[in-house]
Structures are given as C-alpha cells and as structure tokens.
Design a protein around this motif. Structure first.
Motif, mmCIF file in Angstrom:
data_model
loop_
_atom_site.group_PDB
_atom_site.id
_atom_site.type_symbol
_atom_site.label_atom_id
_atom_site.label_comp_id
_atom_site.label_asym_id
_atom_site.label_seq_id
_atom_site.Cartn_x
_atom_site.Cartn_y
_atom_site.Cartn_z
ATOM 1 N N GLY A 142 0.519 0.948 7.469
ATOM 2 C CA GLY A 142 1.251 -0.004 8.280
ATOM 3 C C GLY A 142 2.674 0.428 8.470
ATOM 4 N N CYS A 143 3.401 -0.266 9.354
ATOM 5 C CA CYS A 143 4.793 0.050 9.650
ATOM 6 C C CYS A 143 5.621 -1.226 9.614
ATOM 7 N N GLY A 144 6.930 -1.034 9.508
ATOM 8 C CA GLY A 144 7.844 -2.160 9.503
ATOM 9 C C GLY A 144 7.960 -2.789 8.128
ATOM 10 N N GLU A 145 8.660 -3.907 8.091
ATOM 11 C CA GLU A 145 8.888 -4.574 6.808
ATOM 12 C C GLU A 145 7.567 -5.102 6.257
ATOM 13 N N TRP A 146 7.282 -4.751 5.017
ATOM 14 C CA TRP A 146 6.046 -5.221 4.385
ATOM 15 C C TRP A 146 6.274 -6.590 3.767
ATOM 16 N N LYS A 147 5.332 -7.481 3.964
ATOM 17 C CA LYS A 147 5.408 -8.816 3.373
ATOM 18 C C LYS A 147 4.103 -9.118 2.663
ATOM 19 N N PRO B 258 0.822 -1.217 0.000
ATOM 20 C CA PRO B 258 0.000 0.000 0.000
ATOM 21 C C PRO B 258 0.853 1.263 0.000
ATOM 22 N N GLU B 259 0.321 2.260 -0.656
ATOM 23 C CA GLU B 259 1.015 3.541 -0.661
ATOM 24 C C GLU B 259 1.036 4.128 0.746
ATOM 25 N N GLY B 260 2.163 4.727 1.092
ATOM 26 C CA GLY B 260 2.281 5.334 2.414
ATOM 27 C C GLY B 260 2.763 4.390 3.485
ATOM 28 N N TRP B 261 3.089 3.136 3.102
ATOM 29 C CA TRP B 261 3.575 2.173 4.092
ATOM 30 C C TRP B 261 4.926 2.643 4.623
ATOM 31 N N CYS C 61 2.095 5.240 12.896
ATOM 32 C CA CYS C 61 1.492 4.034 12.317
ATOM 33 C C CYS C 61 -0.031 4.080 12.354
ATOM 34 N N GLU C 62 -0.584 4.951 13.228
ATOM 35 C CA GLU C 62 -2.030 5.030 13.334
ATOM 36 C C GLU C 62 -2.662 5.660 12.107
ATOM 37 N N ILE C 63 -1.916 6.541 11.423
ATOM 38 C CA ILE C 63 -2.454 7.223 10.238
ATOM 39 C C ILE C 63 -1.933 6.617 8.948
ATOM 40 N N ALA C 64 -0.963 5.694 9.053
ATOM 41 C CA ALA C 64 -0.393 5.045 7.866
ATOM 42 C C ALA C 64 -1.021 3.664 7.677
#
Length: 532
Positions: free
Chosen positions: A312-317, A267-270, A307-310
């Motif tokens: 998600g956070c951290g490594e995306w899988k 997702p955009e903004g991750w 992370c509340e407005i994004a």
C-alpha cells in the motif's frame, strides 16, 4: 361419389345455417351489423373536440370481410349507433356479442363497447363521450397492469337515486394474439351472467352476489357510524415499555460501534511517502494550450506503479473492528399492556342506502357506442349482435366468426413454424461454426477428416445435428481417455530405439514402426501380470 356426398352435406349445413339465421332474424335478433356496407349514415361519429381518431370501413387482413377500423395510433375515438327500439334487459335472456381483431396487437388501449341508456338520461349522439350514461360496458381492455375483459354494470340505487358502477370481479384476460376473437355476454333471467370468449365460458357470476361484483349491487345492511369518535383514553398499544425496568450500571451508551484494531501491524514494504496517484510522465501539454485562457496546465493523474507491487501507499492507519463493549442505546423491555383495548372501530349503524333486490333494475339499452383511447391502430370491430337467445349467438359465431378464425389460426401456425425453423437454422449455423473450429483443434488432427465428414453430412440433413454433436463428443472423449490411460505405457515407448538398433538398420521406417507396435502389444500382457 364420395366427393359428391361431401358437397351435398356442406350445402345442407349451409342451408340449415341460413334457415336458422333467417328464423333468428325475425324472432330473436334485436340488432346486427356485419359492416359489409359502409357505416356512413348509419353510425354517428362524435363531434367532441377530444375525439380526433378517424374511423374507416376496412377489410380484415387476409379476408374479404369488412369491419369498423381504428385507423390511427394514440387517438381518442367515439362513434355511436342508435337502436330502432330500446332493449329491455329485464325481459328474459339478452345476449351481447361482437368480434374484435387486434391486428397490430394491444399494448395500451381498449376495444370494448358501451351499451347506452336512453337519451333522456342526458346525452346526444353528436356529443357522445366518456361521460355519456351507459347501462353496460363490455369488452377487452389492456394497459400496464390492466389486462381484462370488462363487464361493468351501471345500476341505480333506489334509495339514493345515485348510479353506481359495479365491476365484475376476477374477469378473464384478453387473448394476446392478433387473431379475430368473439366476446359474448349472456344475461339470464335467473340473475346470472356468463362471459364467453370464442364460445368458451370463461366466467359465470351472479348479479346479486357480493362475491362477484365490486361494489356489490345490494349494499351492506350496516355501515360504520361516520359520527362515532374514538375515546381519548382508548389504548390501542398491545405492548408497552416496562416501567419498572432499570438500565444496568455497566451499560455504556456512549461506547462506539467500532474501534481501532490495536493488534494490527503495518505490512512490511508499505510506502508511506508514496502517493496513490502520480502525474503521467508521458503526458505533454497540448500545443494549442493557452495558459491565460485555459489556466495553468496540469498533467493527468495515473496510478502510482510503485503501489501496484507494494502492500500500500500513503499514511498507514489501523483498520477498524467491532467494539466488544458496544451495546447501543438502552431501552426498557416490552411487556403486555394492562390497559390494551384492541384496535378501535366505529360502531355499526343501519345503512340508510340499504335495499333488498330480487332482480337488477337494468336501464334499457337505446344505443351502442364505442368510446376508446388507444395507443394502437388496427383494431377492427365486426359482427355486433344483440339477441334474445344464446343459441342465435352461437349460430352467428359458427357462421361469421369461426371460418375466419380457423383461417387465421392456420396462417399463424405456419408463420410460427417458419419462425421456429429460422431460429433453429440460426442455432444450427452457430453449432456448425463451432464444430468447424473444433475440427481445427491440433489434438484432433488425426480425426479431422472424420469430423469434417460428419459436419458436412449434418449440414445437408439438419435433423442430424444432435447425432453429429454426440459423435464428436464421443471422439473427443475417446482421445481424452487415451491421453489419460495411455500415459502409463510411456516407459515401454522409451525402449523402442533399442529394438530398432538390434535390427541393424534393415527395413523401412514403416516396418520398424509396425515391429515396435507388435512388441508393445506383446509387452502389454506382461505389464498387466506384473501389476497383479
């Protein structure tokens, strides 16, 4: 005159009952104890160490009638009364009857009697315990899933000489209230037994029927051969794997159940470089924190606000999805087993303990014992009777039990009604509290005084609560519909200032409002004609 006739009738009934009891006492009453006198010297309390419960001679709550009382909780009790002469249960009808009142309720415990065999069967009154041999055990028992009025017969097998307990199947349940109840067992010469509670027959059974007692008094003619063994080649499998089945070539047993979704896109903004949690920036190390004793201080973690407005956070899988190629472990289909021979059972052989029986071979009753372990106190035994005539037992129920029961029932009814009234009053109080809050709602301000009048009227007459609720609901619905359908008239309301200007400022504000209402009323029919 009418009162005198009633008194005469009551005296006649009392005299007739007394005559019946006197007659019965001579001919048909084998044993009776009303406990109007203390049991000391007449009943023998067991000296066994396990039985620490204290028996008391006590009045039934609300009566002047005495009984034998279980006075302590969570104790074992044992007490016995020897009969002057043993009762032969094979001779005609025998009635076993007693009253018990569970004054503190019964959650876990018994209130039954044991009708004991003669002492030559191997017991002594001072050593009476749960191993003492009895002929019949009868009475209420309740604990956990157990809730029944026991009727257990100990019967001697004439072939083996062994005594076996035979339990009545599907016995009646124990009444759940705290009233005095009378339990009656009528043993009849036609091999039938009837169990009555408060004079009402709750169970009828035949001693010789396998449908009524478990195990049955008459053993089965045959039994499974204990020496019979299942043959080694006996096949009990109804279905077997098809030996000719072959796994398909394209069957991949190693394919995983789930695979990564290759079509998924981050997702955009991750925020890849942002952790899910961060140190609390407002946390400070306590003043009394000692690094040497407590270790290095670390701030507590909080959720990362970024992370509340994004997304998600951290490594995306990539997420996982079900693998369309997954088939799992292959196994051959099942087919009917050509060697199936059914479930093996040992062959039946004649039962060496089998015997025929025309009548039960009852042991005589030589004593009455109460041997129980109960978690409740307040259990009261009274009016223990052994008779040879069921009409005698009925007369005792009418004269000793029923008057007490009727008084207790009326008292219980009054208490239940008072409790119901208290619950209803509490409910009504909550309803009135809600109604007062409803009356304070801004959009009901125009009708507040009308609603308050209804509430105050209902508080003085609680039976009007439902009517008040209906009235207030009608008021709210009326306002609701006015708000909905009245909205169509808003364009006409906007013209009211123009009417007021043509009046050249004459008249009071009340007159202007009245004039505006007249115009609105006159305009309404014209609006309906245009709609048509």
């Amino acid at each position: 005159m009418m009162i005198m006739k009633r008194y005469a009738l009551l005296l006649l009934l009392a005299f007739a009952s007394l005559q019946l009891l006197c007659f019965a006492a001579d001919d048909d009453v084998v044993f009776y104890d009303s406990f109007e006198e203390s049991f000391d010297g007449r009943w023998i309390v067991s000296d066994k160490d396990d039985y620490k419960g204290v028996w008391k001679h006590s009045k039934s709550e609300g009566h002047d009638d005495y009984g034998l009382l279980v006075s302590e909780m969570a104790k074992k009790y044992a007490i016995v009364k020897e009969l002057d002469e043993a009762v032969n249960l094979k001779d005609g009808t025998t009635v076993l009857q007693f009253e018990t009142r569970l004054q503190g309720g019964l959650e876990c415990g018994g209130a039954y009697l044991k009708y004991l065999s003669p002492q030559d069967a191997g017991w002594k009154p001072k050593e009476f315990d749960n191993e003492s041999p009895y002929s019949i055990m009868f009475g209420p028992d309740k604990c956990g899933a157990t809730n029944k009025v026991h009727f257990i017969l100990k019967h001697k097998n004439p072939k083996s000489g062994e005594y076996i307990e035979h339990h009545l199947k599907y016995p009646p349940s124990v009444p759940s209230d705290k009233l005095t109840h009378v339990y009656t067992a009528i043993l009849k010469p036609d091999n039938e037994v009837s169990i009555l509670i408060d004079g009402d027959e709750k169970k009828k059974a035949s001693f010789l029927s396998a449908e009524d007692f478990e195990p049955p008094l008459i053993p089965s003619k045959t039994i499974p051969d204990p020496d019979d063994k299942k043959p080694e080649d006996w096949d009990e499998r109804a279905k077997i794997p098809d030996p000719d089945a072959v796994k398909p070539e394209n069957w991949d047993e190693d394919a995983p159940m789930e695979i990564e979704d290759e079509e998924a896109v981050k997702p955009e903004g991750w925020l890849d470089d942002e952790p899910d949690e961060i140190d609390d920036p407002e946390a400070t190390k306590p003043e009394d924190w000692d690094d040497e004793e407590d270790g290095e201080w670390e701030a507590p973690k909080i959720e990362n606000p970024k992370c509340e407005i994004a997304p998600g956070c951290g490594e995306w899988k990539r997420p996982m999805k079900r693998n369309p190629a997954y088939k799992g472990k292959w196994s051959p289909p099942l087919i009917d087993n050509p060697s199936y021979r059914g479930i093996w059972k040992p062959q039946e052989i004649p039962n060496p303990s089998y015997f025929e029986l025309e009548k039960p071979d009852f042991d005589p009753i030589a004593a009455i014992g109460i041997e129980i372990w109960t978690m409740q106190d307040g259990i009261l035994f009274d009016n223990i009777l052994i008779a040879k005539n069921d009409k005698v037992a009925e007369s005792y129920r009418e004269t000793t039990w029923k008057p007490k029961f009727e008084v207790e029932k009326e008292k219980q009814k009054a208490e239940d009604e008072a409790a119901d009234s208290a619950r209803l009053a509490g409910f009504q109080r909550k309803v009135f509290d809600v109604l007062y809050k409803v009356a304070d709602t801004p959009f009901l301000s125009k009708y507040k005084h009308q609603i308050l009048d209804l509430i105050e009227h209902a508080e003085t007459q609680p039976n009007l609560t439902i009517g008040v609720l209906v009235s207030i609901v009608v008021i709210i619905l009326t306002i609701f519909f006015k708000l909905i359908f009245g909205g169509k008239k808003q364009p006409r309301v906007e013209k009211k200032p123009e009417v007021a200007e043509t009046s050249n400022g004459e008249g009071s504000s009340g007159e202007k409002a009245e004039e505006a209402e007249k115009e609105e009323a006159a305009a309404a029919p014209r609006r309906r004609r245009r709609d048509n």
